[in-house]
Design an enzyme around this catalytic site. Sequence first.
Site, short mmCIF file in Angstrom:
data_model
loop_
_atom_site.label_atom_id
_atom_site.label_comp_id
_atom_site.label_asym_id
_atom_site.label_seq_id
_atom_site.Cartn_x
_atom_site.Cartn_y
_atom_site.Cartn_z
CE1 TYR A 20 -22.03 -18.07 20.57
CE2 TYR A 20 -23.74 -17.52 18.89
CZ TYR A 20 -22.22 -17.94 19.29
OH TYR A 20 -21.17 -17.90 18.35
CE LYS A 126 -17.11 -2.15 33.08
NZ LYS A 126 -17.88 -1.92 33.62
CG ASP A 186 -23.13 -2.08 35.37
OD1 ASP A 186 -22.18 -2.07 34.67
OD2 ASP A 186 -24.04 -2.47 35.50
CD GLU A 190 -27.39 -0.03 34.58
OE1 GLU A 190 -26.36 -0.65 33.64
OE2 GLU A 190 -27.99 -0.64 34.97
CD GLU A 222 -28.11 23.45 17.75
OE1 GLU A 222 -27.02 23.41 18.29
OE2 GLU A 222 -28.01 23.67 16.32
CD GLU A 226 -24.75 20.23 16.72
OE1 GLU A 226 -24.22 20.95 17.45
OE2 GLU A 226 -25.50 20.82 15.97
CB SER A 247 -16.31 27.94 19.43
OG SER A 247 -17.43 28.01 20.18
P1 NAD Z 1 -28.15 -10.35 25.77
O1 NAD Z 1 -29.58 -10.03 26.19
O2 NAD Z 1 -27.66 -10.07 24.74
O3 NAD Z 1 -28.40 -12.14 25.40
C1 NAD Z 1 -28.87 -12.99 26.28
C2 NAD Z 1 -28.56 -14.40 25.93
O4 NAD Z 1 -29.24 -15.48 26.85
C3 NAD Z 1 -29.41 -14.83 24.54
O5 NAD Z 1 -28.41 -15.95 23.85
C4 NAD Z 1 -30.47 -15.62 24.90
O6 NAD Z 1 -31.07 -16.49 24.03
C5 NAD Z 1 -29.98 -16.19 26.11
N1 NAD Z 1 -31.19 -16.58 27.31
C6 NAD Z 1 -32.03 -15.48 27.55
N2 NAD Z 1 -32.84 -16.00 28.36
C7 NAD Z 1 -32.39 -17.22 28.88
C8 NAD Z 1 -32.78 -18.27 29.67
N3 NAD Z 1 -33.87 -18.31 30.46
N4 NAD Z 1 -31.95 -19.58 29.71
C9 NAD Z 1 -30.75 -19.57 29.01
N5 NAD Z 1 -30.63 -18.53 28.01
C10 NAD Z 1 -31.20 -17.61 28.02
O7 NAD Z 1 -27.31 -10.29 27.10
P2 NAD Z 1 -25.78 -9.37 27.28
O8 NAD Z 1 -26.09 -8.12 27.27
O9 NAD Z 1 -24.80 -9.90 26.66
O10 NAD Z 1 -25.65 -9.63 29.04
C11 NAD Z 1 -25.21 -10.83 29.45
C12 NAD Z 1 -24.43 -10.46 30.96
O11 NAD Z 1 -23.39 -9.74 30.70
C13 NAD Z 1 -25.36 -9.78 31.93
O12 NAD Z 1 -25.10 -10.28 33.14
C14 NAD Z 1 -25.09 -8.28 31.80
O13 NAD Z 1 -25.28 -7.62 32.82
C15 NAD Z 1 -23.46 -8.73 31.53
N6 NAD Z 1 -22.87 -7.34 30.58
C16 NAD Z 1 -23.34 -6.92 29.56
C17 NAD Z 1 -22.71 -5.93 28.69
C18 NAD Z 1 -23.19 -5.56 27.40
O14 NAD Z 1 -22.52 -4.52 26.68
N7 NAD Z 1 -24.31 -6.08 26.88
C19 NAD Z 1 -21.33 -5.39 29.32
C20 NAD Z 1 -20.95 -6.10 30.42
C21 NAD Z 1 -21.65 -6.96 31.27
MG MG Z 2 -25.16 -2.06 33.83
#
Ligand code: NAD
Ligand code: MG
Length: 338
Positions: A20, A126, A186, A190, A222, A226, A247
């Site tokens: 969550y 995305k 991905d 990054e 700079e 920016e 510019s």
């Molecule tokens: P996050 O770090 O924001 O959230 C992690 C959640 O998992 C938290 O609720 C935490 O309490 C819970 N958690 C942590 N360890 C745990 C465990 N051992 N057991 C159960 N729950 C546990 O993660 P996120 O950034 O939302 O990423 C989640 C997935 O989404 C990843 O696979 C990530 O690559 C993917 N993803 C993220 C984004 C982004 O913008 N953050 C974008 C696209 C895909």
């Molecule tokens: Mg990534």
Amino acid sequence: MSNTHTNDTLAKARIAVLGYGSQGRAHALNLRDSGLDVVVGVRKGGPSWEKAHAEGFNVAEPGDAVKGADLVAVLTPDMVQADLYKQSIEPNIKPGAALLFAHGFNVHFKRVEPRKDIDVILVAPKGPGALVRTEYERGRGVPCIWAVYQDVTGQAQVKALSYADGIGGGRAMLIKTDFKEETETDLFGEQAVLCGGASSLVQAGFETLVEAGYQPEIAYYEVLHELKLIVDLFYEGGITKMLEFVSETAQYGDYVSGPRVIDAGVKQRMQGVLKDIQDGTFARNWIAEYEAGLPNYKKFKQADLDHPVEQVGHKLRARMPWLQPNAAKPAEPLKKAG
Ligand code: NAD
Ligand code: MG
């Protein structure tokens, strides 16, 4: 809203959202608002448990949430997913259910080898979770890419599309991919451009100016501050819009000096980075580093935090109140680019 898939396929399904955080919260809220039955699976006693409960969800330990679910969305940090799969998902997920990821890392690099009697799919918005939620609330959605890794029911594709609709992606755009393409692009993005490329570019520019005797405060504005103006233009209208808004002098300098800095050697080294991703070298190194307790990661991170651009940035940002988290109009938090 294009909700056809959802109505057909997931309407009577129970969806377990594990995690969550950034994505988990946004997906759970959007799916619920799309009329779907959601249970949130997180560890008891953690802050996510309280939060999901306070936001009205049925909350359970991950293993209990998985039992009886027709679709299990794995939205925990990538590096805990292998253990989570072994301990909570594999023993509990019912045959014919779907296992869904938002990033293909663990499946593609075989840290998770899914049981043969379940569907395995991917839906990756995305955009960061906060945007996935706010766009949904505005009646719109964030484009998603989606994929099928394993289809045992013949319904895997429809389940992926239904889920993407449920979180609002179908209102925007859905692009088909596969686990290999999503994972490799991905990671490359990054590493080479977004996090690694951009921060190294900024540090090199800052060092060049400061070593030449210019004030660090001026250098900060700079080469770091920016950058946002330029990236916003890229985001809204590509390189075309950036060129329209800077510019003629900036444009001429761009044309003659950009390729001097980012030359063919840079591209060659980018190809090296990509090859390490494709042949599994990066994943192997990263997993070993994680399992060793992150010794190099911590060192590298400390070096970034100690860089002079951070010292001066800290001081300057304190004098720009609109950048503070509680400002009247905060910037959209961009937690993670990929
Ligand atoms: P996050 O770090 O924001 O959230 C992690 C959640 O998992 C938290 O609720 C935490 O309490 C819970 N958690 C942590 N360890 C745990 C465990 N051992 N057991 C159960 N729950 C546990 O993660 P996120 O950034 O939302 O990423 C989640 C997935 O989404 C990843 O696979 C990530 O690559 C993917 N993803 C993220 C984004 C982004 O913008 N953050 C974008 C696209 C895909
Ligand atoms: Mg990534």
